[in-house]
Design a protein around this motif. Sequence first.
Motif, mmCIF file in Angstrom:
data_model
loop_
_atom_site.group_PDB
_atom_site.id
_atom_site.type_symbol
_atom_site.label_atom_id
_atom_site.label_comp_id
_atom_site.label_asym_id
_atom_site.label_seq_id
_atom_site.Cartn_x
_atom_site.Cartn_y
_atom_site.Cartn_z
ATOM 1 N N GLU A 187 0.833 -1.211 0.000
ATOM 2 C CA GLU A 187 0.000 0.000 0.000
ATOM 3 C C GLU A 187 0.867 1.261 0.000
ATOM 4 O O GLU A 187 0.636 2.193 -0.773
ATOM 5 N N ALA A 188 1.889 1.288 0.881
ATOM 6 C CA ALA A 188 2.771 2.463 0.973
ATOM 7 C C ALA A 188 3.487 2.701 -0.361
ATOM 8 O O ALA A 188 3.600 3.838 -0.827
ATOM 9 N N GLN A 189 3.937 1.616 -0.983
ATOM 10 C CA GLN A 189 4.622 1.752 -2.280
ATOM 11 C C GLN A 189 3.653 2.172 -3.377
ATOM 12 O O GLN A 189 3.982 3.012 -4.221
ATOM 13 N N LYS A 190 2.458 1.598 -3.345
ATOM 14 C CA LYS A 190 1.431 1.934 -4.349
ATOM 15 C C LYS A 190 1.116 3.424 -4.309
ATOM 16 O O LYS A 190 1.013 4.090 -5.338
ATOM 17 N N MET A 191 0.979 3.984 -3.096
ATOM 18 C CA MET A 191 0.614 5.397 -2.984
ATOM 19 C C MET A 191 1.772 6.315 -3.385
ATOM 20 O O MET A 191 1.546 7.369 -3.965
ATOM 21 N N MET A 192 3.006 5.881 -3.127
ATOM 22 C CA MET A 192 4.157 6.646 -3.641
ATOM 23 C C MET A 192 4.074 6.712 -5.177
ATOM 24 O O MET A 192 4.322 7.760 -5.785
ATOM 25 N N ASN A 193 3.699 5.591 -5.793
ATOM 26 C CA ASN A 193 3.583 5.550 -7.261
ATOM 27 C C ASN A 193 2.421 6.397 -7.773
ATOM 28 O O ASN A 193 2.523 7.024 -8.829
ATOM 29 N N VAL A 194 1.319 6.438 -7.013
ATOM 30 C CA VAL A 194 0.183 7.304 -7.378
ATOM 31 C C VAL A 194 0.639 8.766 -7.355
ATOM 32 O O VAL A 194 0.361 9.532 -8.284
ATOM 33 N N TYR A 195 1.357 9.146 -6.303
ATOM 34 C CA TYR A 195 1.859 10.519 -6.211
ATOM 35 C C TYR A 195 2.802 10.843 -7.375
ATOM 36 O O TYR A 195 2.711 11.914 -7.973
ATOM 37 N N GLN A 264 -5.247 -13.787 17.850
ATOM 38 C CA GLN A 264 -5.255 -12.323 17.996
ATOM 39 C C GLN A 264 -3.953 -11.769 17.419
ATOM 40 O O GLN A 264 -2.869 -12.166 17.843
ATOM 41 N N GLU A 265 -4.060 -10.869 16.447
ATOM 42 C CA GLU A 265 -2.864 -10.296 15.823
ATOM 43 C C GLU A 265 -2.971 -8.772 15.819
ATOM 44 O O GLU A 265 -4.080 -8.238 15.707
ATOM 45 N N TYR A 266 -1.821 -8.094 15.908
ATOM 46 C CA TYR A 266 -1.821 -6.638 15.734
ATOM 47 C C TYR A 266 -1.971 -6.303 14.247
ATOM 48 O O TYR A 266 -1.451 -7.007 13.384
ATOM 49 N N VAL A 267 -2.643 -5.195 13.985
ATOM 50 C CA VAL A 267 -2.893 -4.737 12.617
ATOM 51 C C VAL A 267 -1.629 -4.040 12.076
ATOM 52 O O VAL A 267 -0.849 -3.475 12.844
ATOM 53 N N TRP A 268 -1.453 -4.065 10.748
ATOM 54 C CA TRP A 268 -0.351 -3.360 10.069
ATOM 55 C C TRP A 268 -0.899 -2.094 9.417
ATOM 56 O O TRP A 268 -2.060 -2.072 9.016
ATOM 57 N N ALA A 269 -0.040 -1.073 9.281
ATOM 58 C CA ALA A 269 -0.578 0.228 8.861
ATOM 59 C C ALA A 269 0.284 0.963 7.847
ATOM 60 O O ALA A 269 1.491 0.752 7.756
ATOM 61 N N SER A 270 -0.388 1.876 7.124
ATOM 62 C CA SER A 270 0.330 2.847 6.287
ATOM 63 C C SER A 270 -0.332 4.206 6.456
ATOM 64 O O SER A 270 -1.499 4.289 6.839
ATOM 65 N N SER A 271 0.422 5.262 6.178
ATOM 66 C CA SER A 271 -0.192 6.594 6.044
ATOM 67 C C SER A 271 0.573 7.344 4.966
ATOM 68 O O SER A 271 1.740 7.039 4.702
ATOM 69 N N TRP A 272 -0.082 8.306 4.322
ATOM 70 C CA TRP A 272 0.530 8.983 3.166
ATOM 71 C C TRP A 272 -0.141 10.325 2.944
ATOM 72 O O TRP A 272 -1.321 10.501 3.242
#
Length: 492
Positions: A187-195, A264-272
């Motif tokens: 997701e983080a890489q995809k949004m860098m490419n969108v930008y 039970q698992e912790y969630v993974w995140a992105s922000s952009w």
Amino acid sequence: MSKNLTSRSEDYSKWYNELVVKADLAESSGVRGCMVIKPYGYAIWEKMQAELDRMFKETGHTNAYFPLFVPKSYFEAEEKNAEGFAKECAVVTHYRLKADPNEKGKLMVDPEAKLEEELIVRPTSEAIIWNTYKNWIQSYRDLPILINQWANVVRWEMRTRLFLRTAEFLWQEGHTAHATKAEAIEEAQKMMNVYADFVENFMAVPVIKGVKSESERFAGADDTYCIEALMQDGKALQAGTSHFLGQNFAKAFDVKYVSKEGKQEYVWASSWGVSTRLMGALIMTHSDDNGLVLPPKLAPIQVVIVPIYKGAEQLEKVRSHIQPLIEELKKHNISVKFDDRDTQSPGFKFHEYELKGIPVRLAVGQRDIEHNTFEVARRDTLTKETVAGDQIVAHIQQLLENIQSNMYNKALEYRNTHITEVNSYDEFKELLETKGGFLSAHWDGTPETEERIKEETKATIRCIPLDIKEESGYCIYSGKPSKKRVLFAKAY
């Protein structure tokens, strides 16, 4: 209209400040460090917003809105993030004013109205959003969450500059939650490419994609992806960032989900995010000593038509002559303005539209009507030509495409001739002062070396380019072994 701008070669910074104000984009406000974005500047921002919004939605994101205020305890929850922004926070401590008993007509903060917990005016929204996501996420079926918000944020800057750095600015911030690490990184890489796609194809600004060094990374991120652009004064500008946040915010706010296996698992995140700083990039990449130069895809007015006439009768003739052309251009989704103001001369109007960066200008007078021709001026090259009436629509369509690609190619050529490989610290320092641009140099990978170079030269590591090749060498500063080059530059 006085167009006389300070030239870029004389004083680039002064040229930029004057241009923003004279082209009617923005101005300083009565609030220290904050700007008023004027209608023309805001119209450009709206075009940027519309394209980005479309791109976000096409990649599966939806818009939402979260509060402007973040309780201090939420903000403290992710330690690195809180530390990273602590020095720039505006803090609300009271919720009421009252009449000042000692001074008629004055108000004072009511000491009785102190908040139990201070509220931070958001510098970024991870804390409030992850506190919210805790209630939204229970199982793997609730993931991924792909949300964007258009908002304003506050970062208390002491030295401000219109669009580039203001205490309050407009931006968008995406915040996503995922079941796996791989999805969040993707997701983080995809949004860098969108930008990158947006900045190159709409703003006509070439960018370098890369990752930030640890000390330049977003506070609270495991990795920051970025796009870096180069301005005409040889300084770099960070045009957009996308962060892989790991599980840092999920752990801070205890956001877990039950996996398919029942664990039970912790969630993974992105922000952009990208901000109104892109307006600064647009201005500084393309504009010249005559004013703004706008890429057609983002110009609020793509074609302006200036009538040349004497008296109301001639104006009416010009108007009826060009009306079919205006309608035809609108059918092709080309924005057009017919400037029939009788308060200003054609010469004044030509200067005004040059200053405002309108891509194409047509002048139409008596002689043009008789010969069924149009005088067509293009803003990017400041050249003029005469075009036959029966070819004008096709000509304008082609011209707008040519201007868009010409602006990109010109900026690309400048950028490519300002990436220099350097192999010694002396050469590095000399080029920073004489040429500027991106300096590709070996670095030993330590924050200490990076910090010393920054202290001594004001240059920072802009990014470690994604397409950089492994190449053994020696750090220009410490002489220690290095496996690849990174890009240094002075930056905004």
